[in-house]
Design a protein around this motif. Structure first.
Motif, PDB file in Angstrom:
ATOM      1  N   SER A 171     -36.098 -22.687  18.590  1.00  0.00           N
ATOM      2  CA  SER A 171     -36.800 -23.973  18.598  1.00  0.00           C
ATOM      3  C   SER A 171     -38.277 -23.765  18.285  1.00  0.00           C
ATOM      4  CB  SER A 171     -36.688 -24.640  19.971  1.00  0.00           C
ATOM      5  OG  SER A 171     -35.356 -24.872  20.308  1.00  0.00           O
ATOM      6  N   GLU A 221     -43.129 -27.204  19.552  1.00  0.00           N
ATOM      7  CA  GLU A 221     -43.102 -28.623  19.867  1.00  0.00           C
ATOM      8  C   GLU A 221     -41.759 -29.030  20.479  1.00  0.00           C
ATOM      9  OE1 GLU A 221     -43.953 -27.458  16.746  1.00  0.00           O
ATOM     10  OE2 GLU A 221     -46.119 -27.666  17.017  1.00  0.00           O
ATOM     11  N   GLU A 222     -40.678 -28.493  19.928  1.00  0.00           N
ATOM     12  CA  GLU A 222     -39.352 -28.790  20.472  1.00  0.00           C
ATOM     13  C   GLU A 222     -39.215 -28.238  21.893  1.00  0.00           C
ATOM     14  OE1 GLU A 222     -36.483 -28.841  16.531  1.00  0.00           O
ATOM     15  OE2 GLU A 222     -37.151 -26.905  17.319  1.00  0.00           O
ATOM     16  N   SER A 240     -41.022 -30.479  24.217  1.00  0.00           N
ATOM     17  CA  SER A 240     -40.235 -31.699  24.408  1.00  0.00           C
ATOM     18  C   SER A 240     -39.078 -31.452  25.366  1.00  0.00           C
ATOM     19  CB  SER A 240     -39.718 -32.181  23.051  1.00  0.00           C
ATOM     20  OG  SER A 240     -38.835 -33.249  23.210  1.00  0.00           O
ATOM     21  N   HIS A 241     -38.383 -30.331  25.209  1.00  0.00           N
ATOM     22  CA  HIS A 241     -37.283 -29.979  26.115  1.00  0.00           C
ATOM     23  C   HIS A 241     -37.799 -29.859  27.547  1.00  0.00           C
ATOM     24  CE1 HIS A 241     -34.602 -29.382  22.798  1.00  0.00           C
ATOM     25  NE2 HIS A 241     -35.074 -28.210  22.427  1.00  0.00           N
ATOM     26  N   PRO A 269     -30.079 -28.691  21.646  1.00  0.00           N
ATOM     27  CA  PRO A 269     -30.120 -28.330  20.226  1.00  0.00           C
ATOM     28  C   PRO A 269     -28.738 -27.933  19.708  1.00  0.00           C
ATOM     29  CG  PRO A 269     -31.048 -26.583  21.568  1.00  0.00           C
ATOM     30  CD  PRO A 269     -30.739 -27.710  22.485  1.00  0.00           C
TER      31      PRO A 269
END
Length: 89
Positions: free
Chosen positions: A42, A45-46, A49-50, A66
């Motif tokens: 990831s 940023e991902e 977010s998670h 994901p």
């Protein structure tokens, strides 16, 4: 007879010492689980977010699992991914 047993003892000791001084093979690096691989694949940023979704426990903004490629079922993968989030977030 005494010379033979002394020689045998010396050879045994030498063999033992040789075995102790040999280099041990390096252990193979630990492999990642599919959930860990998904985390590290990831983007930052991902990941953020998670973690935000995981920390908030908000049903309106659930954690996005994901995509993954593994032998696990979706449910098993999701459980493992939550374990990764516990550790990483």
């Amino acid at each position: 007879m005494r010379r033979a047993s002394a020689l045998a003892a010396a050879l045994s000791l030498a063999a033992l010492l040789t075995g102790c001084t040999q280099e041990k093979p390096e252990s193979a690096p630990a492999t990642r689980s599919p959930a860990q691989a998904a985390w590290y694949d990831s983007t930052p940023e991902e990941r953020e977010s998670h973690c935000d979704a995981y920390r908030s426990h908000d049903p309106q903004h659930p954690v996005t699992i994901p995509p993954h490629q593994s032998d696990q079922t979706d449910e098993e993968f999701a459980d493992d991914f939550y374990e990764v989030l516990k550790k990483e977030c």
